[in-house]
Design an enzyme around this catalytic site. Structure first.
Site, short mmCIF file in Angstrom:
data_model
loop_
_atom_site.label_atom_id
_atom_site.label_comp_id
_atom_site.label_asym_id
_atom_site.label_seq_id
_atom_site.Cartn_x
_atom_site.Cartn_y
_atom_site.Cartn_z
N ASP A 1 0.87 -1.17 0.00
CA ASP A 1 0.00 0.00 0.00
C ASP A 1 0.92 1.24 0.00
OD1 ASP A 1 -2.10 1.89 1.00
OD2 ASP A 1 -0.97 1.68 2.86
N ASP B 1 -7.19 -1.36 3.74
CA ASP B 1 -6.32 -2.46 3.36
C ASP B 1 -6.75 -3.80 3.96
OD1 ASP B 1 -4.58 -0.68 2.00
OD2 ASP B 1 -3.65 -0.13 3.90
N ASP C 1 -1.65 -0.63 6.11
CA ASP C 1 -1.85 -0.05 7.43
C ASP C 1 -3.29 0.41 7.67
OD1 ASP C 1 -1.71 2.07 5.57
OD2 ASP C 1 -1.33 3.45 7.22
P1 ADP Z 1 -5.13 5.50 -0.27
O1 ADP Z 1 -5.07 4.19 -1.02
O2 ADP Z 1 -3.93 6.36 -0.59
O3 ADP Z 1 -5.35 5.32 1.20
P2 ADP Z 1 -7.94 6.33 -0.62
O4 ADP Z 1 -8.54 5.15 -1.32
O5 ADP Z 1 -8.28 6.52 0.79
O6 ADP Z 1 -6.35 6.36 -0.87
O7 ADP Z 1 -8.34 7.65 -1.42
C1 ADP Z 1 -8.11 7.76 -2.82
C2 ADP Z 1 -8.16 9.20 -3.25
O8 ADP Z 1 -9.47 9.74 -2.97
C3 ADP Z 1 -7.20 10.11 -2.51
O9 ADP Z 1 -5.92 10.14 -3.09
C4 ADP Z 1 -7.90 11.45 -2.61
O10 ADP Z 1 -7.62 12.05 -3.85
C5 ADP Z 1 -9.36 11.07 -2.54
N1 ADP Z 1 -9.88 11.18 -1.17
C6 ADP Z 1 -10.14 10.17 -0.32
N2 ADP Z 1 -10.61 10.63 0.85
C7 ADP Z 1 -10.61 11.98 0.75
C8 ADP Z 1 -10.99 13.05 1.61
N3 ADP Z 1 -11.43 12.85 2.85
N4 ADP Z 1 -10.87 14.31 1.13
C9 ADP Z 1 -10.42 14.54 -0.11
N5 ADP Z 1 -10.06 13.60 -0.96
C10 ADP Z 1 -10.16 12.33 -0.56
MG MG Z 2 -2.32 3.23 3.85
#
Ligand code: ADP
Ligand code: MG
Length: 293
Positions: free
Chosen positions: A38, A242, A238
């Site tokens: 991740d 995931d 983490d």
């Molecule tokens: P990661 O795999 O990095 O944990 P997420 O699946 O949680 O990513 O989120 C994917 C994308 O969605 C982020 O890179 C962001 O662009 C957008 N995103 C997710 N949650 C938020 C939030 N609370 N505010 C703004 N953008 C968000």
């Molecule tokens: Mg992570």
């Protein structure tokens, strides 16, 4: 197989902060062929910091941060916290939302003070019918090429500005990835973040294969897809996002610095939060099993 050598192996691993939930995982780790990592919080520290605040014409940076920060205040996502923290550091007192919706993998939607505020990805903006002019698209591309994550804000369906954050790679990541490759193990980075940001971060970490813009439920699907090709897969992560992938993988490895949900789903907890514990765990398994045979 001697239970004694497995116990000895587990004990030695524990001294290095590598906690196997059972002897069978110490046995299985030796056969890992691909490690899926991740991005946020695993390859990187997972503590994004605000770097750029660019409001649309007629709006101040402070106003944009107030709107985005207020909308994000109720979200526990690290990106949301980075925005809220950045606002507080600039002495902005955030408001209170009357409506709030978290859209995993996309962003947030909120309503307050008679306004509808949306913060998140390009795709979220498209879904909300928000039009982005090419200057905004170009600016995003530029920031993402630097490995930054860009979040767009819209107020009542109209683009209001962008906020970028940067996360740093853990000091141990590059070395650990080199070691894994030298052991003949394939390394893949997986993330919900966009392709350009992911590629920039991966390049810095020495990872050549990236799965980006993967929705939260998609991580486990990607692990299953590899397994269907006959590959033994370890997944390291983490986050709450995931957990399904950690449970699906042949070996799930949770960062001890991460969420409880990830640790519960995994087979191994890496207490040091260092990616070096991944090659260490596999080597310990290989050595333990060699002693047995
Ligand atoms: P990661 O795999 O990095 O944990 P997420 O699946 O949680 O990513 O989120 C994917 C994308 O969605 C982020 O890179 C962001 O662009 C957008 N995103 C997710 N949650 C938020 C939030 N609370 N505010 C703004 N953008 C968000
Ligand atoms: Mg992570």
């Amino acid at each position: 197989a001697t239970p004694t050598s497995i116990m000895a192996g587990s004990g030695r691993a524990a001294e290095y902060g590598i906690l196997f939930k059972g002897g069978e995982h110490l046995e299985a780790a030796q056969s890992v062929q691909t490690v899926v990592l991740d991005k946020t919080g695993t390859v990187t520290h997972g503590k994004p910091r605000l770097t750029d605040v660019e409001a649309s014409l007629g709006r101040s940076e402070g106003e944009l941060l107030y709107l985005a920060g207020t909308a994000e205040k109720s979200s526990e996502h690290p990106l949301a916290q980075a925005i809220a923290k950045g606002a507080v550091e600039r002495s902005i007192v955030l408001g209170r939302t009357s409506e709030f919706e978290n859209i995993p993998g996309y962003g947030v939607k909120a309503a307050f003070e008679g306004k509808r505020v949306v913060v998140g990805t390009r795709k979220l903006m498209a879904q909300e019918g928000v039009v982005l002019d090419t200057a905004v698209e170009d600016r995003m591309t530029d920031l993402e090429g630097q490995g930054k994550t860009v979040m767009l804000t819209a107020v009542d369906g109209v683009y209001a500005g962008l906020i970028a954050v940067a996360d740093t790679i853990k000091e141990s990541s590059r070395e650990a990835i080199t070691r894994l490759k030298q052991m003949g193990i394939h390394v893949i980075m997986i993330t919900g973040d966009n392709q350009r940001t992911a590629l920039a971060v991966a390049a810095e970490a020495g990872i050549d294969k990236v799965l980006a813009e993967v929705l939260p439920e998609g991580k486990a699907e990607e692990v299953s897809r590899l397994q269907a090709q006959g590959v033994k897969v370890a997944m390291a992560g983490d986050g709450i996002n995931d957990a399904p992938a950690l449970a699906t993988a042949d070996i799930g490895m949770a960062m001890g610095t991460g969420t409880d949900v990830a640790m519960e789903a995994a087979d191994i907890t890496l207490m040091r939060g260092s990616l070096n514990s991944i090659p260490d765990a596999i080597l310990m398994s290989r050595r333990t099993m060699r002693n047995i045979r």
